[in-house]
Design an enzyme around this catalytic site. Structure first.
Site, PDB file in Angstrom:
ATOM      1  N   VAL A   1       0.833  -1.204   0.000  1.00 32.47           N
ATOM      2  CA  VAL A   1       0.000   0.000   0.000  1.00 32.47           C
ATOM      3  C   VAL A   1       0.869   1.256   0.000  1.00 32.47           C
ATOM      4  O   VAL A   1       0.975   1.969  -0.985  1.00 32.47           O
ATOM      5  CB  VAL A   1      -0.964   0.009   1.221  1.00 32.47           C
ATOM      6  CG1 VAL A   1      -1.788   1.301   1.250  1.00 32.47           C
ATOM      7  CG2 VAL A   1      -1.887  -1.205   1.176  1.00 32.47           C
ATOM      8  N   CYS A   2       1.521   1.510   1.130  1.00 32.28           N
ATOM      9  CA  CYS A   2       2.183   2.795   1.343  1.00 32.28           C
ATOM     10  C   CYS A   2       3.491   2.951   0.580  1.00 32.28           C
ATOM     11  O   CYS A   2       4.028   4.057   0.494  1.00 32.28           O
ATOM     12  CB  CYS A   2       2.398   3.022   2.833  1.00 32.28           C
ATOM     13  SG  CYS A   2       0.846   3.070   3.752  1.00 32.28           S
ATOM     14  N   VAL A   3       4.016   1.854   0.030  1.00 34.72           N
ATOM     15  CA  VAL A   3       5.166   1.942  -0.873  1.00 34.72           C
ATOM     16  C   VAL A   3       4.703   1.892  -2.323  1.00 34.72           C
ATOM     17  O   VAL A   3       5.133   2.689  -3.162  1.00 34.72           O
ATOM     18  CB  VAL A   3       6.188   0.827  -0.582  1.00 34.72           C
ATOM     19  CG1 VAL A   3       7.347   0.889  -1.586  1.00 34.72           C
ATOM     20  CG2 VAL A   3       6.725   0.951   0.842  1.00 34.72           C
TER      21      VAL A   3
END
Length: 224
Positions: free
Chosen positions: A116-118
């Site tokens: 998600v956040c990468v």
């Protein structure tokens, strides 16, 4: 499309640390978490040694995720952490401005969670013309399948995968360059696992350099 036909340097790259926070680490299930902390800390220390611009960012720190790991904060004491509500860092104006302020197009990406956040900012930064290098073993996902799917998606979008030691050695590149050599060797000996122990062995046994231990081992002399 991004151009990866040359190696990056300390002068044309920057590094991003996304959401290395306790609650995010609790959910990591694709790798050993102690090793992950070690890798992130090592890469951060080497980035600092080479003067590579660093962007730190965190999501919902006091509402959910907890403070950025002290191991990482202590490498960059007092550096602002871009606080976000969006899971996608690229949605955040403060993050975009921090990236732009580095003046670099080669961005080395690390973070939690990979899927998600990468992945999300990587895809959008590639579209914005950045070259993105994702450090596999400085990223953590909620399962091995999630890690591999995320890495595949980023590679399909145009990112490049690499690992901690490869990432930091690309900054050094030539052992004849002595400016950072001793500091780099010191960091590797402490935190680069088997490679670091190999460096310690070569220094002490082959080159007869002093041991790195604060109180070196003393081997009793055999009596004859």
């Amino acid at each position: 499309m991004p151009n990866y036909h040359k190696l990056y340097t300390p002068q044309d790259s920057a590094i991003v640390f996304i959401d290395h926070q306790p609650q995010m680490l609790f959910g990591v299930a694709n790798t050993d978490r102690a090793t992950l902390i070690n890798n992130v800390t090592l890469l951060a220390k080497v980035a600092k040694e080479f003067g590579v611009p660093v962007v730190l960012t965190a999501v919902e720190t006091e509402a959910f995720s907890g403070y950025v790991w002290p191991q990482l904060l202590d490498v960059f004491p007092g550096q602002p952490v871009v606080e976000r509500s969006s899971m996608n860092s690229w949605d955040d104006e403060g993050f975009r401005k921090a990236i732009e302020a580095t003046g670099r197009k080669n961005i080395i990406m690390t973070g939690l969670w990979t899927e998600v956040c990468v992945t999300w900012p990587t895809i959008e930064m590639l579209a914005a013309g950045y070259n993105i290098y994702v450090v596999d073993d400085c990223c953590g996902a909620t399962s091995p399948a999630a890690q591999e799917a995320a890495l595949s998606r980023m590679v399909q979008a145009g990112a490049v995968r690499l690992t901690t030691v490869a990432a930091l050695l690309e900054w050094q590149r030539d052992w004849a360059k002595r400016e950072h050599y001793d500091a780099l060797m010191g960091l590797l000996k402490k935190q680069a696992g088997a490679y670091g122990i190999g460096v310690e062995y070569a220094y002490t046994m082959v080159h007869h350099a002093p041991q790195s231990a604060q109180k070196p081992q003393v081997v009793p002399k055999k009596s004859h």
